[in-house]
Write an enzyme that holds these catalytic residues in place. Structure first.
Site, PDB file in Angstrom:
ATOM      1  N   LEU A  47      23.374  33.941 -23.649  1.00 64.51           N
ATOM      2  CA  LEU A  47      24.318  34.315 -24.697  1.00 64.51           C
ATOM      3  C   LEU A  47      25.691  33.765 -24.314  1.00 64.51           C
ATOM      4  CD1 LEU A  47      23.518  38.068 -25.502  1.00 64.51           C
ATOM      5  CD2 LEU A  47      23.344  36.150 -27.087  1.00 64.51           C
ATOM      6  N   ASP A  48      26.408  33.210 -25.283  1.00 61.23           N
ATOM      7  CA  ASP A  48      27.771  32.748 -25.016  1.00 61.23           C
ATOM      8  C   ASP A  48      28.636  33.922 -24.566  1.00 61.23           C
ATOM      9  OD1 ASP A  48      27.104  30.207 -25.814  1.00 61.23           O
ATOM     10  OD2 ASP A  48      27.882  30.441 -27.854  1.00 61.23           O
ATOM     11  N   PRO A  49      29.691  33.657 -23.775  1.00 62.52           N
ATOM     12  CA  PRO A  49      30.617  34.741 -23.407  1.00 62.52           C
ATOM     13  C   PRO A  49      31.159  35.499 -24.615  1.00 62.52           C
ATOM     14  CG  PRO A  49      31.038  32.823 -22.050  1.00 62.52           C
ATOM     15  CD  PRO A  49      30.022  32.403 -23.084  1.00 62.52           C
ATOM     16  N   ALA A  51      29.559  36.126 -27.336  1.00 62.91           N
ATOM     17  CA  ALA A  51      28.501  36.953 -27.918  1.00 62.91           C
ATOM     18  C   ALA A  51      28.257  38.198 -27.079  1.00 62.91           C
ATOM     19  CB  ALA A  51      27.218  36.142 -28.044  1.00 62.91           C
TER      20      ALA A  51
END
EC number: 5.4.99.25
Length: 307
Positions: A47-49, A51
């Site tokens: 997951l992106d930071p 998200a």
């Protein structure tokens, strides 16, 4: 005097973690691993930071079966701002284009419906995909654009949860692995003629697991050490979609040492099974059935202790 080294424990199981904002998936994983003093850990999809949300963490033997979650469908709740295009496709980038928003709710719903099914996405430059051994985002930060081929992904379901009538919407998406929600938001915005970017993203489901059952790092840390194990799900929950076979004790021992053993008569050729020790119900691993009725080990747990 230096502090004593922390003892690493052979923890096995699956933790459903609610990843916080502005923390990388690896950062959240390492914090969870530290809280459990786990000897081995891995997550099941980055997951992106930016998200937040559901990030299953596998400890110990569960890491052997984590690929089944990597390949699973994912669900997201995304907040999209229309009328602005950013360099990264999300709120962390610089606004490079601004256009008026002229559509209404009905037009937005109609456009979202057009993205259901198999679509082609071009992966964003701000992603962890590798080119010549380096992630694309490193090139992007240097101002270098790398040509990316489009690839097919599946949008199984997309629903408009809310629209403020001005420029902000919340959508729910169920999609195949490899789908970039940032790219989906950008593409919807472009088709509507105004552009768009993400201002929030929360993963809600993956492989049958739900965000409602996940735990925050703060909640885990607040528990006594001995109570934290109660949050862990068993290893075999990662492969519960496969049918099962059971083995007697001696065959179980041989299986866990990588040897093929005779399966049950109803063992379908080339079907994959989760395998258990019949008396104890101990999960042993995964096997494929061969044409001669043998169960060929695919992934096995550590061999059970002999009595």
């Amino acid at each position: 005097m230096s502090a004593p080294r922390r003892v690493k424990l052979p923890i096995n199981g699956v933790l459903l973690l609610d990843k916080p904002y502005d923390v990388s998936s690896n950062g959240a994983l390492q914090k969870a691993r530290w809280l459990y003093s786990a000897a081995k850990a891995g997550h099941t999809g980055v997951l992106d930071p930016l998200a937040t949300g559901l990030l299953p963490v596998c400890f110990g033997e569960a890491t052997k079966f984590s690929s089944y979650l990597l390949d699973a469908d994912k669900g997201y709740r995304a907040t999209v701002k229309f009328g602005q295009v950013t360099t990264t496709g999300d709120i962390e980038g610089e606004v490079v284009i601004e256009r008026p928003v002229t559509f209404d709710r009905a037009a937005l719903e109609q456009m979202l419906a057009a993205f259901c099914g198999v679509i082609t996405q071009v992966p964003p430059m701000y992603s962890a995909l590798k080119f010549q051994g380096r992630p694309l985002y490193e090139y992007a930060r240097e101002g270098i654009e790398i040509e990316r081929a489009g690839r097919e992904v599946s949008i199984h379901h997309i629903e408009l949860l809310s629209f403020d009538g001005v420029d902000t919407a919340v959508i729910e998406v169920l999609c195949s692995k490899g789908t970039y929600i940032r790219t989906l938001a950008q593409d919807v915005g472009e088709r509507l003629g105004c552009g768009a970017h993400l201002t929030g993203l929360r993963r809600t489901t993956t492989g049958g697991f739900r965000l409602e059952d996940a735990h925050t790092l703060e909640a885990i840390e607040a528990l006594p050490r001995e109570a934290r194990d109660g949050l862990l799900l068993p290893v075999d929950i990662l492969v519960s979609h496969f049918p099962e076979q059971t083995l007697a004790a001696e065959d179980a021992r041989r299986f866990c040492h990588g040897q093929a053993v005779r399966g049950a008569k109803n063992c379908a050729t080339m079907q994959r099974f989760r395998v258990y020790q019949a008396q104890t119900r101990e999960f042993l691993g995964l096997a494929d059935a061969s044409e001669d009725g043998l169960l060929q080990p695919v992934r096995v747990m550590v061999a059970p202790a002999t009595e």
